[in-house]
Scaffold this motif. Structure first.
Motif, short mmCIF file in Angstrom:
data_model
loop_
_atom_site.label_atom_id
_atom_site.label_comp_id
_atom_site.label_asym_id
_atom_site.label_seq_id
_atom_site.Cartn_x
_atom_site.Cartn_y
_atom_site.Cartn_z
N VAL A 45 1.51 7.80 6.70
CA VAL A 45 1.53 5.57 6.55
C VAL A 45 1.30 5.84 8.52
CG1 VAL A 45 1.47 4.43 6.43
CG2 VAL A 45 2.50 5.45 5.31
N ILE A 46 -0.16 5.38 8.62
CA ILE A 46 -0.24 5.25 9.90
C ILE A 46 -0.40 3.25 10.67
CG2 ILE A 46 -1.45 5.25 11.99
CD1 ILE A 46 -2.15 7.58 11.38
N ALA A 47 0.22 2.34 10.85
CA ALA A 47 0.06 1.13 10.56
C ALA A 47 -0.51 0.62 11.94
CB ALA A 47 0.95 0.27 9.87
N GLY A 48 -1.27 -0.35 12.34
CA GLY A 48 -2.20 -1.30 13.42
C GLY A 48 -3.00 -0.93 13.27
N ILE A 49 -3.75 -2.43 14.23
CA ILE A 49 -4.92 -2.74 14.60
C ILE A 49 -6.03 -2.18 14.88
CG2 ILE A 49 -6.60 -3.97 15.81
CD1 ILE A 49 -3.27 -6.57 15.83
N THR A 50 -6.46 -1.72 14.17
CA THR A 50 -8.33 -0.48 14.71
C THR A 50 -9.19 -1.70 15.91
OG1 THR A 50 -8.56 0.22 12.58
CG2 THR A 50 -10.40 0.59 13.80
N GLN A 51 -8.56 -0.54 16.91
CA GLN A 51 -9.49 -0.97 18.54
C GLN A 51 -10.55 0.04 18.49
OE1 GLN A 51 -8.04 -0.14 22.96
NE2 GLN A 51 -7.50 -2.52 22.66
N ALA B 46 0.69 -1.21 0.00
CA ALA B 46 0.55 -0.07 0.22
C ALA B 46 1.02 1.49 0.03
CB ALA B 46 -0.85 0.08 1.23
N VAL B 47 1.97 0.59 0.61
CA VAL B 47 2.73 1.96 0.12
C VAL B 47 3.96 2.57 -0.65
CG1 VAL B 47 4.63 2.97 1.90
CG2 VAL B 47 2.96 1.73 2.63
N ASP B 48 4.00 3.93 -1.24
CA ASP B 48 4.70 4.58 -3.17
C ASP B 48 5.72 4.78 -1.87
OD1 ASP B 48 5.85 4.94 -4.57
OD2 ASP B 48 4.28 6.53 -5.42
N PRO B 49 6.82 3.89 -2.23
CA PRO B 49 8.53 4.29 -2.06
C PRO B 49 8.86 5.29 -2.06
CG PRO B 49 8.33 2.64 -3.50
CD PRO B 49 7.30 2.85 -2.98
N GLN B 50 8.41 5.77 -3.38
CA GLN B 50 8.59 6.74 -4.19
C GLN B 50 8.04 8.67 -3.56
OE1 GLN B 50 11.23 6.27 -7.04
NE2 GLN B 50 10.87 4.73 -5.90
N VAL B 51 7.29 8.40 -2.54
CA VAL B 51 7.24 9.62 -2.27
C VAL B 51 7.52 9.66 -0.87
CG1 VAL B 51 4.82 10.74 -1.42
CG2 VAL B 51 4.60 9.59 -4.13
N LEU C 84 -9.00 18.94 7.69
CA LEU C 84 -7.01 20.12 7.03
C LEU C 84 -6.88 20.07 5.54
CD1 LEU C 84 -4.99 19.09 9.67
CD2 LEU C 84 -6.42 21.42 9.69
N GLY C 85 -7.24 19.35 4.33
CA GLY C 85 -7.77 18.91 3.73
C GLY C 85 -6.51 18.34 3.04
N VAL C 86 -6.06 17.16 3.96
CA VAL C 86 -5.10 16.17 3.72
C VAL C 86 -5.20 14.87 3.35
CG1 VAL C 86 -3.08 17.81 4.53
CG2 VAL C 86 -4.29 16.22 5.38
N GLU C 87 -7.08 14.66 3.19
CA GLU C 87 -6.95 12.95 3.26
C GLU C 87 -6.35 12.38 2.26
OE1 GLU C 87 -9.97 15.14 1.13
OE2 GLU C 87 -8.98 15.35 2.60
N LYS C 88 -5.94 12.69 1.85
CA LYS C 88 -5.80 11.90 0.27
C LYS C 88 -4.02 11.74 0.57
CE LYS C 88 -8.51 13.65 -3.40
NZ LYS C 88 -8.95 14.34 -4.42
N ARG C 89 -3.64 12.39 1.45
CA ARG C 89 -2.14 11.53 1.94
C ARG C 89 -2.13 11.35 3.51
NH1 ARG C 89 1.14 16.94 2.15
NH2 ARG C 89 -0.62 17.69 1.62
N VAL C 90 -3.01 10.87 3.35
CA VAL C 90 -2.98 9.93 4.82
C VAL C 90 -3.86 8.62 4.31
CG1 VAL C 90 -4.03 9.50 6.80
CG2 VAL C 90 -3.84 12.11 6.07
#
Length: 212
Positions: A71-77, A36-41, A92-98
């Motif tokens: 990028v946040i990793a972890g199980i949703t509790q 899921a993670v783009d290493p170029q960004v 904040l208008g940054v949802e596409k980058r979270v």
């Protein structure tokens, strides 16, 4: 923890020994890029159970005035708290980058520690904060809250959030982006992490047991 014991229990301070955790060092390093993670960004990284005390919802403010991802990793509790993180990013208008990518393997975790621009940990309650040491042992800069144990673990080599308001979070990101990260910086981080060693911890526990 020592301070809390002294605050809430009738314990003689001379009878308290503080023995730090070690750090998790694989027998051989193995890294695997999460799909899921783009290493170029370039991206900021955090990890932990998705729950209120981790305070992840403040982190989208780090993405203002730059092109980084979070990028946040972890199980949703807590699904409600997961939604709160997304809602804050939208505000904040940054949802596409979270990206909240769920659980990761050890290999993926260490890849994320190694390749992120900085490990960010705004947690409000930690008994130790092992992910901080795991990041630093790879020479990765860390940006931490000043709550509970984190200043003790991060020491002088960390950058700290001066508050949890969006302005303070954005300022911490700006401070980091203006700080040169060279080989000397990374070596200092690795040296600091090196003092948290399971062999040292085991020796201190043994010495403590022998006195009892």
């Amino acid at each position: 923890v020592r301070e809390q014991v002294l605050e809430y229990l009738q314990i003689d301070p001379q009878k308290i020994s503080v023995i730090y955790n070690g750090r998790n060092v694989p027998r051989s390093w193995s890294f695997e890029q999460p799909k899921a993670v783009d290493p170029q960004v370039p991206f900021f990284f955090s990890i932990g159970t998705i729950t209120d005390k981790k305070n992840f919802h403040v982190l989208p403010a780090m993405l203002l005035d730059n092109d980084y991802k979070l990028v946040i990793a972890g199980i949703t509790q807590s699904q409600a708290y997961y939604n709160k993180i997304i809602d804050e990013a939208k505000a904040l208008g940054v949802e596409k980058r979270v990206q909240l990518i769920g659980a990761v393997t050890e290999e993926e975790k260490f890849w994320l520690f190694k390749h992120c621009a900085a490990f960010c940990f705004p947690s409000l309650a930690e008994g130790f904060g092992l992910p901080v040491i795991e990041a630093m042992q790879l020479g990765t800069p860390v940006i931490l809250s000043k709550a509970t144990s984190l200043p003790e673990v991060g020491g002088p080599n960390a950058i700290y959030f001066e508050g949890m308001a969006p302005e303070s979070i954005t300022q911490a990101a700006d401070t980091f982006l203006k700080t040169p990260i060279d080989e000397h910086t990374r070596k200092s981080l690795m040296n600091w992490a090196g003092q948290f060693d399971w062999n040292v911890a085991a020796t201190k526990y043994w010495e403590l047991y022998e006195t009892l």
